[in-house]
Design a protein around this motif. Sequence first.
Motif, short mmCIF file in Angstrom:
data_model
loop_
_atom_site.label_atom_id
_atom_site.label_comp_id
_atom_site.label_asym_id
_atom_site.label_seq_id
_atom_site.Cartn_x
_atom_site.Cartn_y
_atom_site.Cartn_z
N ALA A 152 36.03 32.76 46.37
CA ALA A 152 37.74 32.90 46.05
C ALA A 152 37.80 33.12 44.33
O ALA A 152 36.62 31.93 44.29
N PHE A 153 38.44 33.53 43.78
CA PHE A 153 38.03 33.60 41.77
C PHE A 153 39.60 33.70 41.26
O PHE A 153 40.77 34.77 42.13
N ALA A 154 39.59 32.97 40.55
CA ALA A 154 40.34 33.11 38.90
C ALA A 154 40.39 33.27 37.83
O ALA A 154 39.06 33.75 37.93
N ARG A 155 41.41 34.31 36.95
CA ARG A 155 40.53 34.64 36.17
C ARG A 155 42.19 34.55 34.76
O ARG A 155 42.91 35.04 35.05
N TYR A 156 41.81 34.15 33.55
CA TYR A 156 42.71 34.28 32.69
C TYR A 156 42.29 34.89 31.63
O TYR A 156 41.04 35.10 30.96
N ARG A 157 43.23 36.03 31.21
CA ARG A 157 43.28 36.40 29.35
C ARG A 157 44.38 36.46 28.92
O ARG A 157 45.35 36.88 29.21
N ALA A 158 43.91 36.28 27.60
CA ALA A 158 44.79 35.47 26.87
C ALA A 158 44.34 36.67 25.27
O ALA A 158 43.35 36.36 25.08
N ALA A 159 45.43 36.77 24.22
CA ALA A 159 44.75 37.20 23.23
C ALA A 159 45.98 36.17 21.65
O ALA A 159 46.66 35.92 22.60
N VAL A 160 44.96 35.99 21.19
CA VAL A 160 45.20 34.79 20.42
C VAL A 160 45.39 35.26 18.97
O VAL A 160 43.51 35.63 18.79
N GLY A 161 46.07 35.88 18.20
CA GLY A 161 45.83 36.08 16.99
C GLY A 161 44.85 37.54 16.80
O GLY A 161 45.20 38.02 18.28
N ALA A 162 43.71 37.70 16.25
CA ALA A 162 42.83 38.61 16.13
C ALA A 162 41.84 38.38 17.30
O ALA A 162 41.06 39.29 17.78
N PHE A 163 41.68 37.18 18.30
CA PHE A 163 40.52 37.06 19.17
C PHE A 163 41.34 36.76 20.60
O PHE A 163 42.63 37.07 20.73
N GLY A 164 40.43 37.36 21.66
CA GLY A 164 40.66 37.61 23.10
C GLY A 164 39.63 36.97 23.25
O GLY A 164 38.65 36.63 23.47
N ALA A 216 50.81 37.30 33.61
CA ALA A 216 51.16 36.81 32.12
C ALA A 216 49.98 36.35 32.26
O ALA A 216 49.56 34.93 31.05
N GLY A 217 48.51 37.55 31.89
CA GLY A 217 47.42 37.53 32.04
C GLY A 217 46.60 36.72 33.16
O GLY A 217 45.53 36.63 32.86
N ALA A 218 47.40 36.15 33.73
CA ALA A 218 46.14 35.85 35.17
C ALA A 218 45.88 36.53 36.11
O ALA A 218 47.28 36.25 36.76
N ASP A 219 44.98 36.32 37.50
CA ASP A 219 45.27 36.93 38.76
C ASP A 219 44.03 36.62 39.00
O ASP A 219 43.05 35.34 38.32
N PHE A 220 44.11 36.17 40.61
CA PHE A 220 43.03 36.02 41.33
C PHE A 220 42.62 36.88 42.24
O PHE A 220 43.32 38.00 42.40
N THR A 231 28.36 44.77 50.82
CA THR A 231 28.12 44.14 52.58
C THR A 231 30.07 44.88 52.33
O THR A 231 30.99 44.41 51.35
N ASN A 232 29.83 45.13 53.62
CA ASN A 232 31.52 44.66 54.83
C ASN A 232 32.52 43.72 54.98
O ASN A 232 31.85 42.01 55.06
N LYS A 233 33.41 43.69 53.94
CA LYS A 233 34.08 42.40 53.31
C LYS A 233 35.88 43.28 53.18
O LYS A 233 36.72 44.20 53.41
N LEU A 234 36.88 42.14 53.11
CA LEU A 234 38.15 42.67 53.15
C LEU A 234 38.75 41.23 52.21
O LEU A 234 38.31 40.27 51.74
N THR A 235 39.23 42.41 51.16
CA THR A 235 39.22 41.45 49.84
C THR A 235 40.67 41.63 49.12
O THR A 235 41.46 42.72 49.29
N TYR A 236 41.59 40.76 48.29
CA TYR A 236 42.48 40.75 48.38
C TYR A 236 42.96 40.77 46.84
O TYR A 236 41.92 39.55 46.61
N VAL A 237 43.39 41.18 45.91
CA VAL A 237 43.08 41.33 44.90
C VAL A 237 44.09 41.16 43.92
O VAL A 237 45.94 42.44 44.53
N SER A 238 44.97 40.47 43.54
CA SER A 238 46.42 39.52 43.11
C SER A 238 46.65 40.71 42.41
O SER A 238 46.58 40.92 41.34
#
Length: 483
Positions: A297-309, A232-236, A221-228
């Motif tokens: 409205a959504f946020a996300r965080y991604r990180a690597a800790v040793g061998a784990f993502g 440091a691994g976080a975005d919204f 559908t038609n929309k206006l979206t902002y992507v940050s």
Amino acid sequence: MKNLLAVGAAALAAASLPSAVVAQSAPVPAVVPTPSFFTLAPSPTPGPSTITVRLNVRVNTYAGVYADSGQNPGFVTSTASSATSLGSPQTNTKLTQYAFGEYARIYPGFDGIAANGMRYGAMLEIREDQSSPPGGGINGSISAQDRSRNTIFYRQQHMYVGADKLGYLRLGGAPGAATLLSTGTFENFNDGGWNGDVFVFFTTNTQVVWPFSTASSYYGTNKLTYVSPNFAGADFSISFEPSASNGTGSIGNCPYGVTANAGINGPISGGLAALGCDTASSTSTGDNARRRNTVEAFARYRAAVGAFGFAIAGGTIFSGRVADNATPARAVQFRDQLIGDGGLDVTYGGLTVGGHITGGRVNGSLNTLLPEGQRDEFVWLVGASYAYGPFIVGASYYDIMSAGSKTAATSPFVGNRNEYGVAAGGTYNFAPGMNIFLTYLYGHRKQLGVDFLSGAVSSGATQVTTHNNVQSQGFALGTQFRW
């Protein structure tokens, strides 16, 4: 496949990677939304004051063996009692349980960089129309083909503009915040599981609904979206959708309910909209089943800790609705949408496990408003995948509890709906531009007082006891060629 998300432009990883790949690649560079949600490979990075033009194409073919409750391997007899808006069963009709299938999609677009470093671009996603016209068979057209071969449409079309350190704006018919940051739905093996294309082999009402934001019927559908940018691994991301319209056409003579005749343009039609004016805020004609002014409205965080993502994302979807001005008020009223949604992936080497939950004021797909007085929906999914060299295999299970056909106006014999789907399979990258995949699907739908095959629903003291449970399952071997 509908929603096997893939990398678009090189800086686009955060906006369109499959959830499993996101976790493996965390942390990621600055977020740049792709000009194409389904671009198959990174586009060359354009230099300042230049553009890069893309014309990607995807061709999928399938060979399927399948069975479901609606195929009626025995003969059926037409009876007046089973006639509904879907029509009576066709007398002495039997369906085969194997078929071939295919489709093609085209993704034209371009990416540019201005002299001042601003990035911009636009894209289209061109699809074939539905697989057959109402009633099935071949249209009487010059091509002698059904609509899947002689009619195309734009699933999405939009532009973007922005910069790595400021974020990006996308405007047009395209995925919004909920879709771009979706995590943990496990559509990264075979052709996308229950959000792929193998389910089309099943008769329509035995197909388990896909209730997540990656459904193409929802995100176009038609929309206006902002992507940050990435912090440091976080975005919204945040999106605004004025109406459920997915194009820009004349609104005709809305709000007058005229038909298109003798040069007079009638109103838009389709779906649950009776009048069909996509800009309506209120009406007495039945459009009260449509959402309006939707915000994601959504946020996300991604990180690597040793061998784990790790990748975790969550947010909310809320909307208003077209108000009902009928006198007297319509028997079925609807609630504003208010949905919570979140997902998690954990990756170790090639193994990814995780899941997704969503729930709130919604009924089945995210396009369907919840009737007043009915239970909120709750959906959960768990999945796992394993990637090794050119292979990736995986499986997922999801369960939906919803109101379904239950409303305040239906019989007390109508219960709530439960449906679940299982997907398993794998993909082999045989050669550049060529994948081979195997898909297995199993689905189950259940609701007291509802005949899933005919569409009949219990009314008053009359209870519908036929086909309250339906199942479907199938295997398909497929190929995907892409360039």
